[in-house]
Design a protein around this motif. Structure first.
Motif, PDB file in Angstrom:
ATOM      1  N   ALA A 158       0.829  -1.208   0.000  1.00 50.33           N
ATOM      2  CA  ALA A 158       0.000   0.000   0.000  1.00 50.33           C
ATOM      3  C   ALA A 158       0.863   1.257   0.000  1.00 50.33           C
ATOM      4  O   ALA A 158       0.536   2.245  -0.669  1.00 50.33           O
ATOM      5  N   ILE A 159       1.966   1.237   0.745  1.00 55.72           N
ATOM      6  CA  ILE A 159       2.873   2.386   0.757  1.00 55.72           C
ATOM      7  C   ILE A 159       3.448   2.607  -0.641  1.00 55.72           C
ATOM      8  O   ILE A 159       3.550   3.740  -1.114  1.00 55.72           O
ATOM      9  N   ALA A 160       3.816   1.518  -1.293  1.00 56.15           N
ATOM     10  CA  ALA A 160       4.377   1.631  -2.645  1.00 56.15           C
ATOM     11  C   ALA A 160       3.365   2.243  -3.614  1.00 56.15           C
ATOM     12  O   ALA A 160       3.740   2.982  -4.537  1.00 56.15           O
ATOM     13  N   ARG A 161       2.084   1.970  -3.392  1.00 52.03           N
ATOM     14  CA  ARG A 161       1.046   2.470  -4.288  1.00 52.03           C
ATOM     15  C   ARG A 161       0.581   3.880  -3.953  1.00 52.03           C
ATOM     16  O   ARG A 161       0.303   4.683  -4.850  1.00 52.03           O
ATOM     17  N   LEU A 162       0.516   4.187  -2.655  1.00 49.77           N
ATOM     18  CA  LEU A 162      -0.057   5.458  -2.225  1.00 49.77           C
ATOM     19  C   LEU A 162       0.972   6.486  -1.776  1.00 49.77           C
ATOM     20  O   LEU A 162       0.664   7.681  -1.707  1.00 49.77           O
ATOM     21  N   GLY A 163       2.172   6.028  -1.453  1.00 52.17           N
ATOM     22  CA  GLY A 163       3.161   6.938  -0.892  1.00 52.17           C
ATOM     23  C   GLY A 163       2.929   7.158   0.595  1.00 52.17           C
ATOM     24  O   GLY A 163       1.978   6.633   1.179  1.00 52.17           O
ATOM     25  N   TYR A 164       3.799   7.934   1.186  1.00 49.31           N
ATOM     26  CA  TYR A 164       3.700   8.193   2.627  1.00 49.31           C
ATOM     27  C   TYR A 164       2.719   9.334   2.899  1.00 49.31           C
ATOM     28  O   TYR A 164       2.637  10.288   2.115  1.00 49.31           O
ATOM     29  N   PRO A 165       2.001   9.259   4.003  1.00 47.62           N
ATOM     30  CA  PRO A 165       1.051  10.329   4.335  1.00 47.62           C
ATOM     31  C   PRO A 165       1.755  11.561   4.895  1.00 47.62           C
ATOM     32  O   PRO A 165       2.883  11.474   5.393  1.00 47.62           O
TER      33      PRO A 165
END
Length: 205
Positions: A25-32
């Motif tokens: 999910a991090i790879a897809r969305l990036g860091y918040p």
């Protein structure tokens, strides 16, 4: 202040090493982005002001309070204000009761926002002495204003929805399940909580 971008990234990377779903999910969305609020009693007063009203309405009430009491208002200023003056600012009888509870506890020294207990549960217990401040509000304060790394607001709807999407659960988990699913992520649950808000309503996940 809340968790910094660096702390969020480090916490998520640590959890991601043992959670393929989170890493993906991090790879897809990036860091918040960080979520930061000011430390101190005024932040909880703002929480009380904002309960069950729109962001715009809460901002209007706060502007009127500052006009009445000054931007540097102290708890004693709120306590000395009349019922009618506070009502004219937009504070209902119930919210005035909550505000006075907060200000009395701070003014009496029962709660010191610069010296809350280091133990998260003890800090939550102290904050929930304030009328109108429940566990969720206390957790949000500790996460966003103090940057406590292991706060996990399992009762938050967006956290539940975001976690359900993150783990592909097919349905929103309830509060108990949400709490149980995060046990292995200690002591970095705060970073994961911020990421679940990042996942909430995100069409990329």
């Amino acid at each position: 202040m809340g968790l910094t971008a660096e702390q969020i990234r480090a916490g998520l990377d640590h959890v991601g090493r043992t959670s393929p779903a989170l890493a993906d999910a991090i790879a897809r969305l990036g860091y918040p982005q960080p979520r930061i609020r000011a430390r101190g009693w005024q932040t909880l007063l703002r929480t009380i002001v904002g309960q069950q009203v729109s962001v715009a309405a809460a901002a209007s009430v706060w502007t009127k309070l500052e006009a009445l009491l000054g931007e540097g208002m102290m708890p004693r200023d709120v306590l000395n204000a009349s019922f009618d003056d506070l009502r004219a600012c937009g504070l209902s009888r119930q919210k005035q009761g909550y505000a006075r509870s907060l200000c009395e506890l701070v003014d009496d020294g029962a709660i010191a926002f610069d010296a809350l207990p280091d133990d998260d549960e003890a800090a939550i217990a102290q904050l929930t002495q304030i009328k109108g401040i429940g566990r969720w509000s206390a957790e949000i304060y500790l996460l966003f204003a103090e940057g406590r790394p292991d706060i996990w607001p399992a009762g938050d709807l967006a956290v539940q929805v975001g976690l359900g999407k993150l783990l592909a659960l097919g349905a929103r988990p309830d509060e108990r399940t949400t709490r149980d699913l995060a046990q292995d992520w200690r002591p970095h649950r705060g970073a994961v909580a911020i990421f679940t808000w990042h996942c909430y309503n995100n069409p990329a996940l």
